[in-house]
Design a protein around this motif. Structure first.
Motif, PDB file in Angstrom:
ATOM      1  N   HIS A 166      43.928  42.660  58.104  1.00 18.75           N
ATOM      2  CA  HIS A 166      42.735  42.780  57.274  1.00 18.75           C
ATOM      3  C   HIS A 166      42.360  44.253  57.134  1.00 18.75           C
ATOM      4  O   HIS A 166      42.467  45.024  58.094  1.00 18.75           O
ATOM      5  CB  HIS A 166      41.547  42.043  57.908  1.00 18.75           C
ATOM      6  N   TYR A 167      41.921  44.635  55.939  1.00 14.88           N
ATOM      7  CA  TYR A 167      41.406  45.990  55.727  1.00 14.88           C
ATOM      8  C   TYR A 167      40.064  46.120  56.420  1.00 14.88           C
ATOM      9  O   TYR A 167      39.168  45.305  56.229  1.00 14.88           O
ATOM     10  CB  TYR A 167      41.265  46.278  54.235  1.00 14.88           C
ATOM     11  N   LEU A 168      39.930  47.188  57.216  1.00 20.78           N
ATOM     12  CA  LEU A 168      38.709  47.398  57.989  1.00 20.78           C
ATOM     13  C   LEU A 168      37.874  48.539  57.433  1.00 20.78           C
ATOM     14  O   LEU A 168      36.698  48.369  57.106  1.00 20.78           O
ATOM     15  CB  LEU A 168      39.068  47.663  59.454  1.00 20.78           C
ATOM     16  N   VAL A 169      38.486  49.741  57.321  1.00 22.98           N
ATOM     17  CA  VAL A 169      37.732  50.927  56.931  1.00 22.98           C
ATOM     18  C   VAL A 169      38.714  52.031  56.538  1.00 22.98           C
ATOM     19  O   VAL A 169      39.894  51.981  56.907  1.00 22.98           O
ATOM     20  CB  VAL A 169      36.829  51.393  58.108  1.00 22.98           C
ATOM     21  N   THR A 170      38.209  53.020  55.800  1.00 24.81           N
ATOM     22  CA  THR A 170      38.998  54.207  55.452  1.00 24.81           C
ATOM     23  C   THR A 170      38.369  55.430  56.103  1.00 24.81           C
ATOM     24  O   THR A 170      37.150  55.615  56.039  1.00 24.81           O
ATOM     25  CB  THR A 170      39.060  54.401  53.929  1.00 24.81           C
ATOM     26  N   LEU A 171      39.195  56.256  56.719  1.00 23.25           N
ATOM     27  CA  LEU A 171      38.762  57.520  57.301  1.00 23.25           C
ATOM     28  C   LEU A 171      39.309  58.651  56.431  1.00 23.25           C
ATOM     29  O   LEU A 171      40.508  58.713  56.173  1.00 23.25           O
ATOM     30  CB  LEU A 171      39.280  57.661  58.736  1.00 23.25           C
ATOM     31  N   GLU A 172      38.434  59.517  55.973  1.00 18.79           N
ATOM     32  CA  GLU A 172      38.849  60.600  55.080  1.00 18.79           C
ATOM     33  C   GLU A 172      38.712  61.949  55.782  1.00 18.79           C
ATOM     34  O   GLU A 172      37.641  62.323  56.258  1.00 18.79           O
ATOM     35  CB  GLU A 172      38.005  60.599  53.800  1.00 18.79           C
ATOM     36  N   HIS A 222      43.902  64.017  53.962  1.00 17.16           N
ATOM     37  CA  HIS A 222      44.451  62.670  54.114  1.00 17.16           C
ATOM     38  C   HIS A 222      43.358  61.594  54.024  1.00 17.16           C
ATOM     39  O   HIS A 222      42.203  61.833  54.389  1.00 17.16           O
ATOM     40  CB  HIS A 222      45.136  62.508  55.487  1.00 17.16           C
ATOM     41  N   PHE A 223      43.773  60.424  53.564  1.00 14.74           N
ATOM     42  CA  PHE A 223      43.038  59.188  53.788  1.00 14.74           C
ATOM     43  C   PHE A 223      43.818  58.401  54.839  1.00 14.74           C
ATOM     44  O   PHE A 223      45.044  58.318  54.777  1.00 14.74           O
ATOM     45  CB  PHE A 223      42.950  58.343  52.515  1.00 14.74           C
ATOM     46  N   THR A 224      43.110  57.790  55.781  1.00  7.66           N
ATOM     47  CA  THR A 224      43.747  56.900  56.750  1.00  7.66           C
ATOM     48  C   THR A 224      43.042  55.551  56.682  1.00  7.66           C
ATOM     49  O   THR A 224      41.847  55.448  56.953  1.00  7.66           O
ATOM     50  CB  THR A 224      43.663  57.466  58.181  1.00  7.66           C
ATOM     51  N   HIS A 225      43.770  54.534  56.267  1.00  5.87           N
ATOM     52  CA  HIS A 225      43.213  53.194  56.086  1.00  5.87           C
ATOM     53  C   HIS A 225      43.543  52.353  57.316  1.00  5.87           C
ATOM     54  O   HIS A 225      44.711  52.215  57.692  1.00  5.87           O
ATOM     55  CB  HIS A 225      43.791  52.562  54.824  1.00  5.87           C
ATOM     56  N   ILE A 226      42.527  51.798  57.943  1.00 10.90           N
ATOM     57  CA  ILE A 226      42.689  51.043  59.183  1.00 10.90           C
ATOM     58  C   ILE A 226      42.782  49.551  58.860  1.00 10.90           C
ATOM     59  O   ILE A 226      41.876  48.984  58.244  1.00 10.90           O
ATOM     60  CB  ILE A 226      41.507  51.288  60.150  1.00 10.90           C
ATOM     61  N   LEU A 227      43.879  48.921  59.294  1.00 13.17           N
ATOM     62  CA  LEU A 227      44.069  47.480  59.151  1.00 13.17           C
ATOM     63  C   LEU A 227      44.068  46.863  60.536  1.00 13.17           C
ATOM     64  O   LEU A 227      44.661  47.417  61.472  1.00 13.17           O
ATOM     65  CB  LEU A 227      45.389  47.159  58.442  1.00 13.17           C
ATOM     66  N   SER A 263      34.345  55.188  55.524  1.00  6.48           N
ATOM     67  CA  SER A 263      33.764  54.459  54.396  1.00  6.48           C
ATOM     68  C   SER A 263      34.619  53.234  54.107  1.00  6.48           C
ATOM     69  O   SER A 263      35.769  53.149  54.523  1.00  6.48           O
ATOM     70  CB  SER A 263      33.690  55.338  53.141  1.00  6.48           C
ATOM     71  N   ILE A 264      34.038  52.287  53.396  1.00  9.66           N
ATOM     72  CA  ILE A 264      34.800  51.153  52.872  1.00  9.66           C
ATOM     73  C   ILE A 264      34.985  51.421  51.380  1.00  9.66           C
ATOM     74  O   ILE A 264      34.028  51.368  50.614  1.00  9.66           O
ATOM     75  CB  ILE A 264      34.080  49.820  53.121  1.00  9.66           C
ATOM     76  N   ARG A 265      36.213  51.760  50.990  1.00  7.37           N
ATOM     77  CA  ARG A 265      36.471  52.123  49.592  1.00  7.37           C
ATOM     78  C   ARG A 265      36.460  50.881  48.702  1.00  7.37           C
ATOM     79  O   ARG A 265      37.059  49.864  49.032  1.00  7.37           O
ATOM     80  CB  ARG A 265      37.819  52.836  49.473  1.00  7.37           C
ATOM     81  N   ASP A 266      35.797  51.011  47.551  1.00  6.83           N
ATOM     82  CA  ASP A 266      35.688  49.866  46.648  1.00  6.83           C
ATOM     83  C   ASP A 266      37.055  49.388  46.172  1.00  6.83           C
ATOM     84  O   ASP A 266      37.310  48.180  46.097  1.00  6.83           O
ATOM     85  CB  ASP A 266      34.822  50.233  45.434  1.00  6.83           C
ATOM     86  N   ASP A 267      37.953  50.329  45.823  1.00  8.54           N
ATOM     87  CA  ASP A 267      39.265  49.933  45.314  1.00  8.54           C
ATOM     88  C   ASP A 267      40.086  49.241  46.400  1.00  8.54           C
ATOM     89  O   ASP A 267      40.774  48.240  46.154  1.00  8.54           O
ATOM     90  CB  ASP A 267      40.023  51.118  44.727  1.00  8.54           C
ATOM     91  N   MET A 268      39.973  49.742  47.615  1.00  8.51           N
ATOM     92  CA  MET A 268      40.719  49.148  48.724  1.00  8.51           C
ATOM     93  C   MET A 268      40.149  47.767  49.073  1.00  8.51           C
ATOM     94  O   MET A 268      40.901  46.820  49.319  1.00  8.51           O
ATOM     95  CB  MET A 268      40.645  50.076  49.939  1.00  8.51           C
ATOM     96  N   GLN A 269      38.846  47.648  49.091  1.00  8.59           N
ATOM     97  CA  GLN A 269      38.214  46.363  49.407  1.00  8.59           C
ATOM     98  C   GLN A 269      38.569  45.315  48.358  1.00  8.59           C
ATOM     99  O   GLN A 269      38.855  44.156  48.687  1.00  8.59           O
ATOM    100  CB  GLN A 269      36.697  46.539  49.502  1.00  8.59           C
ATOM    101  N   ALA A 270      38.573  45.708  47.082  1.00  5.50           N
ATOM    102  CA  ALA A 270      38.916  44.771  46.011  1.00  5.50           C
ATOM    103  C   ALA A 270      40.371  44.323  46.136  1.00  5.50           C
ATOM    104  O   ALA A 270      40.681  43.133  45.959  1.00  5.50           O
ATOM    105  CB  ALA A 270      38.676  45.423  44.649  1.00  5.50           C
TER     106      ALA A 270
END
Length: 410
Positions: free
Chosen positions: A68-74, A78-83, A195-202
């Motif tokens: 599951h997508y949890l959060v994005t660290l910027e 870099h962006f780091t997306h935590i699953l 943050s929780i990115r809108d594009d990633m959450q969608a």
């Protein structure tokens, strides 16, 4: 005190006397000085992708796995997306560089290989291991000549600041990081703005809706094992190095003679269930590439020459049982195929043999294959030789086609 040499040995691959001698010495010393006890499970896996590929890759992972997508660290570059699945299974850290021209050590590990260079920012980086006393672990490892990035280098590479990171292995090109996390604490990564990115959450919500519609959401379990491909001459060194860096033990090796290859398995001393700390598998040719004209060509050696030493696939476990009169793995694969997901072969193995497996096609975004594996009735074996031979052959056919396509484009 942990006893790393107290586990049964499996397999038929013959190791060198030197390997067997060093294996005993390394594991006895690791137990004696307290490293085995201090290093616990794999807490996270780190993967990098090309700029603008992370949304599609996260969506792909969220359909094909239970993550599951949890959060994005910027951070600055870099962006780091935590699953995450839960705190019993490792996290996935999907790391995306913002500028495709940014250069660094991890990119350079791709660029010297003909197909690896096509996507220079895409690769599996390595594992984060939970430890009980990071300062003691780092001091003990430095005394064993293990080299770490210093804090300035970690800042420049924009890796999490709450980790001690070992420099890339000369054998696997992967890194290992250590961090302290009490078992009851949630994983928190010291890396940039959250943050929780809108594009990633969608993309995530759409992926999970697809997974639920297919009826596979309850059938997929955490990661069973991670399989790295390495050069033939580095097989024994890579195994011993990982046992030096981790608290894993040597489970054994199988010779897959008709594929000129061997499969070598290490497992956690502390966690008998691979779903809590995945097994680490090392696949290597039996002979180097320049022997191909005299012997059987090795798809494993060809892969490493084209992509470099790197992780080849992530194996996801499938819940034992049946759905709609099919083994769950057959149902999962048929459902994903109906959605357009490609696989390298049909599901192989059988309930009678205790195990079924299959490889997906390599991801367009990470170059990683997803393997599905279903064990029947508490089957304890790691694989069957017939299954491994078929999987290795199928992967080799696809990788040869990719190499030919690259040559045609050159």
């Amino acid at each position: 005190m942990a006893a790393s040499l107290g586990f049964p040995r499996f397999g038929d691959k013959q190791n060198s006397p030197q390997f067997e001698d060093y294996l005993g010495q390394l594991l006895e010393e690791r137990d004696r000085i307290g490293l085995t006890e201090a290093i616990r499970q794999i807490d996270a896996l780190m993967i990098t992708v090309e700029p603008s590929h992370s949304v599609a890759y996260v969506a792909e992972l969220c359909v094909m796995t239970p993550y599951h997508y949890l959060v994005t660290l910027e951070s600055e570059s870099h962006f780091t997306h935590i699953l995450r699945i839960d705190m019993s299974a490792p996290d996935l850290l999907v790391r995306e560089v913002k500028d495709p021209n940014v250069r660094g050590i991890f990119r350079s590990l791709n660029e010297v290989y003909p197909i690896g260079a096509v996507k220079p920012n895409s690769r599996y980086m390595g594992e984060v291991l939970r430890v009980t006393d990071p300062h003691a672990v780092v001091d003990m490892q430095k005394a064993r000549d293990i080299r770490f990035f210093n804090q300035d280098q970690i800042r420049k590479l924009e890796l999490p600041g709450n980790m001690a990171v070992v420099k890339p292995s000369p054998y696997t090109h992967n890194i290992v990081a250590y961090w302290e996390r009490p078992e009851s604490d949630v994983r928190v990564y010291a890396l940039g703005w959250s943050s929780i990115r809108d594009d990633m959450q969608a993309a995530y919500e759409g992926a999970k809706a697809t997974q639920k519609k297919l009826g596979i959401d309850e059938l997929l379990l955490p990661i069973d094992h991670l399989a790295t491909r390495i050069y033939s001459q580095n097989r024994e060194a890579a195994i011993l190095e990982y046992l030096t860096l981790s608290s894993y033990y040597y489970w054994g090796s199988y010779d897959i003679a008709d594929q000129n290859s061997s499969t070598n398995v290490t497992k956690s001393v502390h966690f008998a269930n691979e779903l809590e700390s995945p097994a680490k598998v090392f696949t290597a040719a039996n002979h180097p590439y320049f022997m191909n004209h005299l012997l059987t060509e090795s798809p494993t050696e060809a892969f490493v020459r084209n992509f470099g030493p790197r992780l080849h696939h992530i194996a996801v476990a499938v819940k034992d049982g049946e759905t709609e009169a099919q083994a769950n793995i057959d149902y999962v694969v048929a459902s994903l195929r109906d959605c357009g997901q490609k696989f390298l072969l049909d599901v192989i193995g059988s309930k009678e043999a205790g195990l079924k497996q299959i490889f997906s096609s390599a991801s367009e975004y990470s170059s990683l294959i997803v393997e599905y594996v279903q064990r029947f009735g508490g089957f304890q074996g790691f694989f069957t030789k017939d299954n491994v031979a078929e999987l290795t052959h199928a992967a080799g056919v696809e990788e040869s086609l990719r190499a030919l396509q690259k040559e045609a484009q050159a």
